[in-house]
Write a protein that holds these residues in place. Structure first.
Motif, PDB file in Angstrom:
ATOM      1  N   TRP A  22       0.764  -1.306  -0.129  1.00  0.00           N
ATOM      2  CA  TRP A  22       0.169  -0.227   0.087  1.00  0.00           C
ATOM      3  C   TRP A  22       0.927   1.398   0.032  1.00  0.00           C
ATOM      4  N   GLN A  23       1.979   1.164   0.562  1.00  0.00           N
ATOM      5  CA  GLN A  23       2.828   2.372   0.515  1.00  0.00           C
ATOM      6  C   GLN A  23       3.261   2.614  -0.860  1.00  0.00           C
ATOM      7  N   SER A  24       3.678   1.758  -1.306  1.00  0.00           N
ATOM      8  CA  SER A  24       4.094   1.873  -2.927  1.00  0.00           C
ATOM      9  C   SER A  24       2.841   2.615  -3.773  1.00  0.00           C
ATOM     10  N   HIS A  25       1.729   1.926  -3.490  1.00  0.00           N
ATOM     11  CA  HIS A  25       0.459   2.426  -4.215  1.00  0.00           C
ATOM     12  C   HIS A  25       0.377   3.721  -3.849  1.00  0.00           C
ATOM     13  N   TRP A  26       0.020   4.264  -2.522  1.00  0.00           N
ATOM     14  CA  TRP A  26      -0.176   5.610  -2.193  1.00  0.00           C
ATOM     15  C   TRP A  26       1.207   6.842  -2.805  1.00  0.00           C
ATOM     16  N   GLN A  27       2.430   6.212  -2.891  1.00  0.00           N
ATOM     17  CA  GLN A  27       3.297   6.819  -3.328  1.00  0.00           C
ATOM     18  C   GLN A  27       3.267   7.235  -4.948  1.00  0.00           C
ATOM     19  N   ARG A  28       2.564   6.242  -5.726  1.00  0.00           N
ATOM     20  CA  ARG A  28       2.148   6.603  -7.163  1.00  0.00           C
ATOM     21  C   ARG A  28       0.976   7.447  -7.103  1.00  0.00           C
ATOM     22  N   THR A  29       0.054   7.519  -6.013  1.00  0.00           N
ATOM     23  CA  THR A  29      -1.245   8.297  -6.316  1.00  0.00           C
ATOM     24  C   THR A  29      -1.296   9.499  -5.546  1.00  0.00           C
ATOM     25  N   LEU A  30      -0.563   9.586  -4.542  1.00  0.00           N
ATOM     26  CA  LEU A  30      -0.519  10.924  -3.804  1.00  0.00           C
ATOM     27  C   LEU A  30       0.434  12.090  -4.605  1.00  0.00           C
ATOM     28  N   ALA A  31       0.027  13.050  -4.732  1.00  0.00           N
ATOM     29  CA  ALA A  31       0.635  14.225  -5.591  1.00  0.00           C
ATOM     30  C   ALA A  31       1.819  14.639  -4.205  1.00  0.00           C
ATOM     31  N   ASN A  32       3.077  14.880  -4.985  1.00  0.00           N
ATOM     32  CA  ASN A  32       3.983  15.339  -3.984  1.00  0.00           C
ATOM     33  C   ASN A  32       4.588  14.432  -2.991  1.00  0.00           C
ATOM     34  N   ASN A 163       0.176  -5.206   5.622  1.00  0.00           N
ATOM     35  CA  ASN A 163       1.166  -5.150   4.535  1.00  0.00           C
ATOM     36  C   ASN A 163       0.876  -6.236   3.465  1.00  0.00           C
ATOM     37  N   VAL A 164       1.404  -6.463   2.582  1.00  0.00           N
ATOM     38  CA  VAL A 164       1.167  -7.491   1.578  1.00  0.00           C
ATOM     39  C   VAL A 164       0.667  -8.813   2.150  1.00  0.00           C
ATOM     40  N   GLU A 165       1.540  -9.120   3.036  1.00  0.00           N
ATOM     41  CA  GLU A 165       1.318 -10.899   3.416  1.00  0.00           C
ATOM     42  C   GLU A 165      -0.219 -10.885   3.921  1.00  0.00           C
ATOM     43  N   SER A 166      -0.459  -9.714   4.612  1.00  0.00           N
ATOM     44  CA  SER A 166      -1.972  -9.681   5.225  1.00  0.00           C
ATOM     45  C   SER A 166      -3.174  -9.243   4.426  1.00  0.00           C
ATOM     46  N   GLY A 167      -2.752  -9.157   3.016  1.00  0.00           N
ATOM     47  CA  GLY A 167      -3.628  -8.883   2.049  1.00  0.00           C
ATOM     48  C   GLY A 167      -3.846  -7.273   1.786  1.00  0.00           C
ATOM     49  N   HIS A 168      -3.125  -6.519   2.343  1.00  0.00           N
ATOM     50  CA  HIS A 168      -3.072  -5.128   1.831  1.00  0.00           C
ATOM     51  C   HIS A 168      -2.410  -4.582   1.034  1.00  0.00           C
ATOM     52  N   HIS A 169      -3.020  -4.249  -0.130  1.00  0.00           N
ATOM     53  CA  HIS A 169      -2.234  -3.875  -1.143  1.00  0.00           C
ATOM     54  C   HIS A 169      -2.387  -2.420  -1.557  1.00  0.00           C
ATOM     55  N   ARG A 170      -3.572  -2.006  -1.799  1.00  0.00           N
ATOM     56  CA  ARG A 170      -3.902  -0.664  -2.091  1.00  0.00           C
ATOM     57  C   ARG A 170      -4.247   0.275  -0.734  1.00  0.00           C
ATOM     58  N   TRP A 171      -4.863  -0.730   0.141  1.00  0.00           N
ATOM     59  CA  TRP A 171      -5.291  -0.345   1.386  1.00  0.00           C
ATOM     60  C   TRP A 171      -5.806   0.893   1.276  1.00  0.00           C
ATOM     61  N   GLU A 172      -7.178   1.134   0.355  1.00  0.00           N
ATOM     62  CA  GLU A 172      -7.756   2.459   0.302  1.00  0.00           C
ATOM     63  C   GLU A 172      -8.618   2.807   1.484  1.00  0.00           C
ATOM     64  N   GLU A 173      -8.861   1.827   2.272  1.00  0.00           N
ATOM     65  CA  GLU A 173      -9.566   2.446   3.769  1.00  0.00           C
ATOM     66  C   GLU A 173      -8.567   2.909   4.575  1.00  0.00           C
ATOM     67  N   GLY A 174      -7.295   2.794   4.514  1.00  0.00           N
ATOM     68  CA  GLY A 174      -6.287   3.835   5.100  1.00  0.00           C
ATOM     69  C   GLY A 174      -6.279   4.998   4.971  1.00  0.00           C
ATOM     70  N   LEU A 175      -6.587   5.488   3.749  1.00  0.00           N
ATOM     71  CA  LEU A 175      -6.753   6.742   3.469  1.00  0.00           C
ATOM     72  C   LEU A 175      -7.581   7.595   4.320  1.00  0.00           C
ATOM     73  N   ALA A 176      -8.470   7.092   4.911  1.00  0.00           N
ATOM     74  CA  ALA A 176      -9.253   7.797   5.951  1.00  0.00           C
ATOM     75  C   ALA A 176      -8.584   8.305   7.173  1.00  0.00           C
ATOM     76  N   PHE A 177      -7.536   7.336   7.453  1.00  0.00           N
ATOM     77  CA  PHE A 177      -6.575   7.848   8.763  1.00  0.00           C
ATOM     78  C   PHE A 177      -5.794   8.939   8.140  1.00  0.00           C
ATOM     79  N   LEU A 178      -5.210   8.871   6.912  1.00  0.00           N
ATOM     80  CA  LEU A 178      -4.675   9.877   6.324  1.00  0.00           C
ATOM     81  C   LEU A 178      -5.317  11.101   6.436  1.00  0.00           C
ATOM     82  N   HIS A 179      -6.643  11.030   6.005  1.00  0.00           N
ATOM     83  CA  HIS A 179      -7.475  12.273   6.015  1.00  0.00           C
ATOM     84  C   HIS A 179      -7.733  12.883   7.577  1.00  0.00           C
TER      85      HIS A 179
END
Length: 193
Positions: A22-32, A163-179
């Motif tokens: 998910w960190q790699s996905h977020w890096q690709r999708t979050l500006a800056n 993490n990936v092993e626990s099935g968290h790839h994009r972890w879009e639900e986690g963006l709520a915590f960033l918000h």
């Protein structure tokens, strides 16, 4: 507060974060956003990891929001413990996900040089997300770390090490915590105004 107003620094843990993390996905999708790179992901040395984090923070062209996972969380705590007031002012907040308890029984040998773990309040808003069944930190220990750091703490049920092993790839639900972190940063800015 606008997402584009920040420079996001991704702070991976032990072994780094692979492409499908998910960190790699977020890096690709979050500006800056960009990643803190370490010279040695397998045999982490606390001084080296903290130095690389410091370089990334002071080189950022905008206020920094840190997004740390696993061993990245102790790396942030150690950086805070030794950073200058000027450097600390560069960071607006931190999202701490599945923090690694480097003091736990059975902690892997390569991580032990990150102990003892600084448990003092962070000087900026923080949100900590732990897991009820994370092998890297018990729910109680994650709560204790978060409370010591002054974080808003959430312990999720049955999500492993997030993490990936626990099935968290994009972890879009986690963006709520960033918000939520961004909301806390905005509230702090209003209090200071």
């Amino acid at each position: 507060m606008r997402r584009g107003a920040f420079h996001y620094l991704i702070v991976p843990g032990w072994h780094g974060s692979p492409e499908d993390h998910w960190q790699s996905h977020w890096q690709r999708t979050l500006a800056n956003s960009r990643r803190i790179e370490q010279a040695d992901w397998m045999q982490p040395q606390r001084p080296d990891w903290v130095t690389e984090l410091h370089r990334g923070i002071v080189a950022a062209s905008a206020p920094v929001v840190l997004i740390a996972h696993s061993l990245g969380c102790p790396t942030v705590a150690h950086w805070v413990a030794q950073a200058s007031p000027e450097a600390l002012r560069c960071v607006e907040g931190v999202l701490l996900v599945a923090p690694a308890d480097v003091e736990r029984p059975g902690c892997p040998e390569p991580l032990r040089n990150f102990a003892p773990l600084p448990l003092v309040p962070l000087p900026f808003p923080s949100v900590l997300v732990g897991s009820g069944n994370d092998p890297a930190a018990s729910a109680d220990r994650a709560r204790a770390m978060g409370e010591a750091w002054g974080s808003e703490v959430t312990v999720l049920s049955g999500v492993g090490h997030i993490n990936v092993e626990s099935g968290h790839h994009r972890w879009e639900e986690g963006l709520a915590f960033l918000h939520r972190l961004q909301t806390l940063i905005g509230e702090q800015a209003q209090r200071r105004a």
